[in-house]
Design an enzyme around this catalytic site. Structure first.
Site, mmCIF file in Angstrom:
data_model
loop_
_atom_site.group_PDB
_atom_site.id
_atom_site.type_symbol
_atom_site.label_atom_id
_atom_site.label_comp_id
_atom_site.label_asym_id
_atom_site.label_seq_id
_atom_site.Cartn_x
_atom_site.Cartn_y
_atom_site.Cartn_z
ATOM 1 N N LYS A 189 0.844 -1.203 0.000
ATOM 2 C CA LYS A 189 0.000 0.000 0.000
ATOM 3 C C LYS A 189 0.881 1.255 0.000
ATOM 4 O O LYS A 189 0.625 2.212 -0.738
ATOM 5 C CB LYS A 189 -0.942 -0.022 1.207
ATOM 6 C CG LYS A 189 -2.067 -1.048 1.044
ATOM 7 C CD LYS A 189 -2.803 -1.370 2.335
ATOM 8 C CE LYS A 189 -3.790 -2.528 2.078
ATOM 9 N NZ LYS A 189 -4.458 -3.013 3.294
ATOM 10 N N GLN A 192 -4.369 -1.954 9.650
ATOM 11 C CA GLN A 192 -4.353 -3.272 9.012
ATOM 12 C C GLN A 192 -4.972 -4.316 9.947
ATOM 13 O O GLN A 192 -4.564 -4.453 11.097
ATOM 14 C CB GLN A 192 -2.897 -3.645 8.645
ATOM 15 C CG GLN A 192 -2.777 -4.901 7.822
ATOM 16 C CD GLN A 192 -3.411 -4.786 6.430
ATOM 17 O OE1 GLN A 192 -3.260 -3.775 5.752
ATOM 18 N NE2 GLN A 192 -4.142 -5.803 6.011
ATOM 19 N N ASP A 220 -10.979 2.709 4.255
ATOM 20 C CA ASP A 220 -11.374 1.299 4.107
ATOM 21 C C ASP A 220 -12.909 1.162 4.015
ATOM 22 O O ASP A 220 -13.414 0.112 3.627
ATOM 23 C CB ASP A 220 -10.881 0.486 5.309
ATOM 24 C CG ASP A 220 -9.688 -0.395 4.977
ATOM 25 O OD1 ASP A 220 -9.497 -0.687 3.781
ATOM 26 O OD2 ASP A 220 -8.976 -0.797 5.913
#
Ligand code: NAD
Length: 294
Positions: free
Chosen positions: A54, A98, A121
């Site tokens: 990422k 994460q 997200d």
């Protein structure tokens, strides 16, 4: 009829190329650099790989990124404090924690602590609610990427029967919510199947489009499909393969070789849905920096 192989790498690259150009203009005209903050707790090797890729995509597109790595025994309080700082930092437009997190840290609490305006997200309940209502919010990256693959290849779900297999918060549920809206590139009749579904075949054999996200290697077979169905494989599973140096290879939730001859189009694994997930994360971060989400 030849089966169309849906090339996710190509779609992701097209999205990233466009974002790179738009980022150049955003920096030049508004002196804003999209900024993504990534938090990694613990030493899960797969999570490390995801976070690093990422950050690498950020670099490619001219975004600013920071990675904060914390040990597995970090307290929930510490994680919440970092999120609070990032929520108040104007140089950070997207926050990504994460998952999975170590068990002393509540994932729900962490997700809810992220500002909905930086929740790239799309997991915050406010953004989930906006998605259900068809309002402008952050959409989870993997399902958003699947819609982008469909657009690229002109596979319009409108008026089609779509079966989504899997009801997770990150794939199945947002996929369902994206597909039944009275909007362009939606407007489908959607069935969601899960572990409580009896006779899965009954649903999948009537589907024009099957989206497989159940987390079982090569589960979906040609006998599940009607002739000419479109198959989108979300699964990423490692299976043993002694012919590989690593001793394993990646397969999807679809038995690709078995399904291929029966489908009109199919995503491979790897190189199908996977590349879109990071591309859409970049797209969400750009939207945040460009104040497209309110
Ligand atoms: P999950 O384990 O959270 O959810 C799986 C879902 O599948 C559950 O809701 C369950 O009810 C359903 N299910 C399981 N077995 C079933 C069966 N036999 N019949 C019908 N339904 C069944 O998984 P997830 O996080 O949604 O991920 C699904 C898959 O997608 C995994 O392989 C994962 O690695 C992959 N994934 C890929 C990406 C990507 O970027 N391509 C992103 C997220 C997840």
């Amino acid at each position: 009829m030849e089966t169309l192989i849906l090339d996710g790498k190509l779609v992701a690259q097209a999205i990233k190329n466009e974002l790179k150009e738009k980022t150049f203009i955003l920096k030049r005209d508004k002196t804003i650099t999209p900024g993504l903050a990534l938090l990694l707790v613990g030493d899960n090797p797969a999570s490390k790989v995801y976070v690093n890729s990422k950050a690498k995509s950020c670099e490619e597109l001219g975004f600013m990124s920071i990675i904060f790595e914390l040990p597995a025994n970090t307290s929930e309080e510490k994680v919440l404090k970092i999120i609070d700082e990032w929520n108040n930092n104007p140089l950070i437009h997207g926050i990504l924690v994460q998952l999975p997190l170590p068990k002393q840290i509540s994932e729900n609490k962490v997700i809810e602590a992220i500002s909905p305006l930086k929740d790239v997200d799309g997991f915050h309940p406010i953004n989930v609610g906006k998605l259900v209502l068809g309002l402008n919010g952050f959409v989870p990256c993997t399902p958003a990427g699947i819609i982008e693959i469909m657009k690229f290849y002109n596979i319009n779900p409108s008026k089609k029967n779509v079966v989504v297999i899997g009801r997770s918060n990150i794939v199945g549920k947002p996929m369902l919510n994206l597909l039944y809206q009275k909007k362009e590139w939606s407007n489908a009749t959607v069935t969601i199947c899960h572990t409580g579904t009896e006779n899965l075949h009954y649903y999948t054999q009537n589907a024009d489009i099957v989206i497989a996200a159940m987390g079982y290697p090569q589960f979906l077979k040609s006998e599940h499909l009607k002739e000419g169905a479109v198959v989108i494989d979300v699964g990423i599973n490692r299976i043993e393969d002694n012919s590989k140096k690593s001793g394993y290879r990646l397969v999807g939730d679809v038995d690709y070789d078995d399904c291929l001859p029966k489908c009109s189009a199919i995503t491979p694994v790897p190189g199908g849905v996977g590349p879109l997930t990071i591309a859409m994360l970049m797209s969400n971060t750009f939207k945040s920096a460009n104040s497209e989400i309110n």
